[in-house]
Design a protein around this motif. Structure first.
Motif, PDB file in Angstrom:
ATOM      1  N   VAL A   1      46.769  44.902  26.262  1.00 49.28           N
ATOM      2  CA  VAL A   1      46.439  45.165  27.660  1.00 49.28           C
ATOM      3  C   VAL A   1      46.816  43.977  28.549  1.00 49.28           C
ATOM      4  O   VAL A   1      47.222  44.156  29.702  1.00 49.28           O
ATOM      5  N   LEU A   2      46.743  42.778  28.018  1.00 49.73           N
ATOM      6  CA  LEU A   2      47.165  41.604  28.793  1.00 49.73           C
ATOM      7  C   LEU A   2      48.673  41.618  29.005  1.00 49.73           C
ATOM      8  O   LEU A   2      49.149  41.226  30.083  1.00 49.73           O
ATOM      9  N   ASN A   3      49.414  42.073  28.026  1.00 47.73           N
ATOM     10  CA  ASN A   3      50.862  42.218  28.210  1.00 47.73           C
ATOM     11  C   ASN A   3      51.169  43.254  29.290  1.00 47.73           C
ATOM     12  O   ASN A   3      52.099  43.083  30.076  1.00 47.73           O
ATOM     13  N   GLU A   4      50.377  44.329  29.342  1.00 45.71           N
ATOM     14  CA  GLU A   4      50.551  45.335  30.388  1.00 45.71           C
ATOM     15  C   GLU A   4      50.220  44.743  31.762  1.00 45.71           C
ATOM     16  O   GLU A   4      50.848  45.082  32.768  1.00 45.71           O
ATOM     17  N   ALA A   5      49.251  43.856  31.812  1.00 42.56           N
ATOM     18  CA  ALA A   5      48.849  43.232  33.080  1.00 42.56           C
ATOM     19  C   ALA A   5      49.938  42.327  33.639  1.00 42.56           C
ATOM     20  O   ALA A   5      49.978  42.067  34.855  1.00 42.56           O
ATOM     21  N   LEU A   6      50.842  41.867  32.799  1.00 43.53           N
ATOM     22  CA  LEU A   6      51.952  41.027  33.266  1.00 43.53           C
ATOM     23  C   LEU A   6      52.805  41.735  34.313  1.00 43.53           C
ATOM     24  O   LEU A   6      53.424  41.083  35.156  1.00 43.53           O
ATOM     25  N   ALA A   7      52.845  43.057  34.278  1.00 45.01           N
ATOM     26  CA  ALA A   7      53.666  43.831  35.213  1.00 45.01           C
ATOM     27  C   ALA A   7      53.023  43.959  36.597  1.00 45.01           C
ATOM     28  O   ALA A   7      53.646  44.488  37.510  1.00 45.01           O
ATOM     29  N   HIS A   8      51.824  43.456  36.753  1.00 48.78           N
ATOM     30  CA  HIS A   8      51.112  43.551  38.034  1.00 48.78           C
ATOM     31  C   HIS A   8      51.116  42.176  38.701  1.00 48.78           C
ATOM     32  O   HIS A   8      50.491  41.232  38.187  1.00 48.78           O
ATOM     33  N   PRO A   9      51.815  42.037  39.814  1.00 42.16           N
ATOM     34  CA  PRO A   9      51.960  40.719  40.446  1.00 42.16           C
ATOM     35  C   PRO A   9      50.645  39.978  40.690  1.00 42.16           C
ATOM     36  O   PRO A   9      50.582  38.764  40.510  1.00 42.16           O
ATOM     37  N   ALA A  10      49.606  40.695  41.052  1.00 43.12           N
ATOM     38  CA  ALA A  10      48.328  40.035  41.333  1.00 43.12           C
ATOM     39  C   ALA A  10      47.644  39.516  40.069  1.00 43.12           C
ATOM     40  O   ALA A  10      46.755  38.670  40.148  1.00 43.12           O
ATOM     41  N   LEU A  11      48.095  39.996  38.926  1.00 42.05           N
ATOM     42  CA  LEU A  11      47.458  39.626  37.654  1.00 42.05           C
ATOM     43  C   LEU A  11      48.356  38.811  36.742  1.00 42.05           C
ATOM     44  O   LEU A  11      47.884  38.240  35.751  1.00 42.05           O
ATOM     45  N   ALA A  12      49.637  38.769  37.045  1.00 40.46           N
ATOM     46  CA  ALA A  12      50.613  38.203  36.116  1.00 40.46           C
ATOM     47  C   ALA A  12      50.303  36.764  35.710  1.00 40.46           C
ATOM     48  O   ALA A  12      50.307  36.427  34.527  1.00 40.46           O
ATOM     49  N   GLU A  13      50.043  35.896  36.663  1.00 41.52           N
ATOM     50  CA  GLU A  13      49.795  34.489  36.331  1.00 41.52           C
ATOM     51  C   GLU A  13      48.548  34.334  35.456  1.00 41.52           C
ATOM     52  O   GLU A  13      48.571  33.622  34.454  1.00 41.52           O
ATOM     53  N   ALA A  14      47.490  35.043  35.801  1.00 40.07           N
ATOM     54  CA  ALA A  14      46.264  34.976  35.004  1.00 40.07           C
ATOM     55  C   ALA A  14      46.500  35.556  33.614  1.00 40.07           C
ATOM     56  O   ALA A  14      45.969  35.043  32.614  1.00 40.07           O
TER      57      ALA A  14
ATOM     58  N   ARG B   1      46.059  51.155  36.745  1.00 40.71           N
ATOM     59  CA  ARG B   1      46.639  52.374  37.310  1.00 40.71           C
ATOM     60  C   ARG B   1      47.230  52.056  38.682  1.00 40.71           C
ATOM     61  O   ARG B   1      46.737  51.181  39.395  1.00 40.71           O
ATOM     62  N   PRO B   2      48.256  52.792  39.070  1.00 40.09           N
ATOM     63  CA  PRO B   2      48.864  52.543  40.387  1.00 40.09           C
ATOM     64  C   PRO B   2      47.852  52.693  41.522  1.00 40.09           C
ATOM     65  O   PRO B   2      47.002  53.584  41.501  1.00 40.09           O
ATOM     66  N   HIS B   3      47.916  51.796  42.470  1.00 42.99           N
ATOM     67  CA  HIS B   3      47.115  51.822  43.695  1.00 42.99           C
ATOM     68  C   HIS B   3      45.614  51.642  43.457  1.00 42.99           C
ATOM     69  O   HIS B   3      44.810  52.070  44.284  1.00 42.99           O
ATOM     70  N   ASP B   4      45.234  51.054  42.357  1.00 41.42           N
ATOM     71  CA  ASP B   4      43.811  50.796  42.109  1.00 41.42           C
ATOM     72  C   ASP B   4      43.349  49.698  43.072  1.00 41.42           C
ATOM     73  O   ASP B   4      43.970  48.632  43.148  1.00 41.42           O
ATOM     74  N   PRO B   5      42.266  49.924  43.814  1.00 39.11           N
ATOM     75  CA  PRO B   5      41.839  48.943  44.821  1.00 39.11           C
ATOM     76  C   PRO B   5      40.951  47.814  44.290  1.00 39.11           C
ATOM     77  O   PRO B   5      40.570  46.932  45.054  1.00 39.11           O
ATOM     78  N   TYR B   6      40.640  47.811  43.012  1.00 45.54           N
ATOM     79  CA  TYR B   6      39.661  46.858  42.487  1.00 45.54           C
ATOM     80  C   TYR B   6      40.339  45.678  41.789  1.00 45.54           C
ATOM     81  O   TYR B   6      40.126  45.410  40.613  1.00 45.54           O
ATOM     82  N   HIS B   7      41.150  44.947  42.557  1.00 42.64           N
ATOM     83  CA  HIS B   7      41.926  43.828  42.012  1.00 42.64           C
ATOM     84  C   HIS B   7      41.025  42.707  41.490  1.00 42.64           C
ATOM     85  O   HIS B   7      41.350  42.071  40.489  1.00 42.64           O
ATOM     86  N   ARG B   8      39.912  42.450  42.169  1.00 47.57           N
ATOM     87  CA  ARG B   8      39.018  41.364  41.731  1.00 47.57           C
ATOM     88  C   ARG B   8      38.391  41.695  40.381  1.00 47.57           C
ATOM     89  O   ARG B   8      38.213  40.809  39.542  1.00 47.57           O
ATOM     90  N   VAL B   9      38.073  42.958  40.158  1.00 44.80           N
ATOM     91  CA  VAL B   9      37.516  43.377  38.865  1.00 44.80           C
ATOM     92  C   VAL B   9      38.589  43.210  37.787  1.00 44.80           C
ATOM     93  O   VAL B   9      38.313  42.690  36.703  1.00 44.80           O
ATOM     94  N   ALA B  10      39.812  43.620  38.094  1.00 45.54           N
ATOM     95  CA  ALA B  10      40.912  43.483  37.134  1.00 45.54           C
ATOM     96  C   ALA B  10      41.150  42.017  36.789  1.00 45.54           C
ATOM     97  O   ALA B  10      41.297  41.659  35.609  1.00 45.54           O
ATOM     98  N   LEU B  11      41.171  41.163  37.800  1.00 44.45           N
ATOM     99  CA  LEU B  11      41.388  39.739  37.564  1.00 44.45           C
ATOM    100  C   LEU B  11      40.264  39.144  36.715  1.00 44.45           C
ATOM    101  O   LEU B  11      40.520  38.354  35.804  1.00 44.45           O
ATOM    102  N   ALA B  12      39.034  39.554  36.983  1.00 47.72           N
ATOM    103  CA  ALA B  12      37.906  39.064  36.181  1.00 47.72           C
ATOM    104  C   ALA B  12      38.032  39.520  34.727  1.00 47.72           C
ATOM    105  O   ALA B  12      37.692  38.767  33.804  1.00 47.72           O
ATOM    106  N   CYS B  13      38.534  40.718  34.518  1.00 50.73           N
ATOM    107  CA  CYS B  13      38.769  41.201  33.146  1.00 50.73           C
ATOM    108  C   CYS B  13      39.821  40.348  32.441  1.00 50.73           C
ATOM    109  O   CYS B  13      39.639  39.941  31.294  1.00 50.73           O
ATOM    110  N   VAL B  14      40.925  40.098  33.130  1.00 50.74           N
ATOM    111  CA  VAL B  14      41.997  39.282  32.547  1.00 50.74           C
ATOM    112  C   VAL B  14      41.462  37.896  32.191  1.00 50.74           C
ATOM    113  O   VAL B  14      41.676  37.396  31.083  1.00 50.74           O
ATOM    114  N   GLU B  15      40.764  37.275  33.129  1.00 54.09           N
ATOM    115  CA  GLU B  15      40.222  35.937  32.876  1.00 54.09           C
ATOM    116  C   GLU B  15      39.198  35.959  31.746  1.00 54.09           C
ATOM    117  O   GLU B  15      39.181  35.058  30.899  1.00 54.09           O
ATOM    118  N   GLY B  16      38.356  36.970  31.719  1.00 50.66           N
ATOM    119  CA  GLY B  16      37.360  37.089  30.663  1.00 50.66           C
ATOM    120  C   GLY B  16      37.987  37.283  29.292  1.00 50.66           C
ATOM    121  O   GLY B  16      37.569  36.664  28.312  1.00 50.66           O
TER     122      GLY B  16
END
Length: 191
Positions: A166-179, A139-154
Motif C-alpha cells: 500500500v505504501l508503494n501505491e501511495a507513491l503515485a499520489h503527489p501529496a503522499l509520495a515523499e512521506a 481512491r481518486p478525489h478522496d478529500p481526506y488527505h490528512r488521514v491518508a498522510l497520517a496512515c502513511v506516517e504511522g
C-alpha cells in the motif's frame, strides 16, 4: 504541567465559564469524584472530558468508554486529548476501538486522531487498520488527505513489511509520495 494538560485545561476553563466545579475537578486527587462525573446525569461536556482525561492519564480504566466517545468527537481538540489519555491508559481494548473508528467510512472525517493513536499503540490491530484506511484514501478525489498522510506516517513508524504494497501505491499520489518514500525506507528489506 505538560503541554497536553495545559492545552486541555485552558480550553475547558473557557468552556466552563469559570464554574466552581471546574476548579474542584482540576484539583481533586480523588478518583471516585472523577469517576462519579462520568456516570452522573446532567454533567456538562467539559466536566466529563476533564474527568475522563484525568482518570485516563492516571491509568483508571473507568475512563475508557468516555475517552473512546471523545476520540470520535467532531471537535479535533477533544479527539487529540482523548487520544493522549487513551495512549497512557494502557487498556487492552484501546487498539481495537481505535481500529474500529479509523476504518469506519461513515466517520472518516474524524479518523485522524484514531489513526495516529493506532501508530502510537502498535497493537495487533494497528497495521491492518492503517492499511485498510490508507487503501480507501487512495481512491481518486478522496478529500481526506490528512488521514491518508497520517496512515502513511504511522505505517512507516511501525515498520511492518505488510505495509509495503500500500505504501508503494501511495507513491503515485503527489501529496503522499515523499512521506511514502520515508515510510518505505523504514521497513526492513526481505532477505
Amino acid at each position: 504541567m505538560d503541554e497536553e494538560l495545559r492545552s486541555l485545561t485552558e480550553r475547558l476553563r473557557q468552556e466552563s465559564q469559570g464554574a466552581v466545579a471546574y476548579d474542584r475537578l482540576l484539583e481533586t486527587g480523588d478518583a471516585e469524584v472523577l469517576a462519579d462525573v462520568l456516570t452522573a446525569p446532567g454533567q456538562p461536556l467539559w466536566a466529563r472530558e476533564l474527568a475522563a482525561f484525568r482518570l485516563g492519564r492516571a491509568g483508571d480504566r473507568r475512563a475508557f468508554e468516555s475517552l473512546v466517545l471523545f476520540l470520535n468527537h467532531r471537535d479535533p481538540p477533544r479527539c487529540a486529548a482523548a487520544a493522549h489519555a487513551l495512549a497512557r491508559l494502557r487498556d487492552p481494548r484501546t487498539a481495537r476501538a481505535a481500529a474500529a473508528l479509523a476504518t469506519n467510512e461513515l466517520r472518516v472525517a474524524y479518523a485522524l486522531h484514531p489513526v495516529r493513536l493506532l501508530a502510537e499503540l502498535d497493537g495487533p490491530e494497528s497495521v491492518p487498520a492503517l492499511i485498510t484506511t490508507l487503501e480507501r484514501r487512495l481512491r481518486p478525489h478522496d478529500p481526506y488527505h490528512r488521514v491518508a498522510l497520517a496512515c502513511v506516517e504511522g505505517l512507516g513508524a511501525l515498520g511492518d513489511p505488510r505495509a509495503r504494497r500500500v505504501l508503494n501505491e501511495a507513491l503515485a499520489h503527489p501529496a503522499l509520495a515523499e512521506a511514502a518514500v520515508h515510510a518505505l525506507a523504514r521497513i526492513p528489506q526481505p532477505r
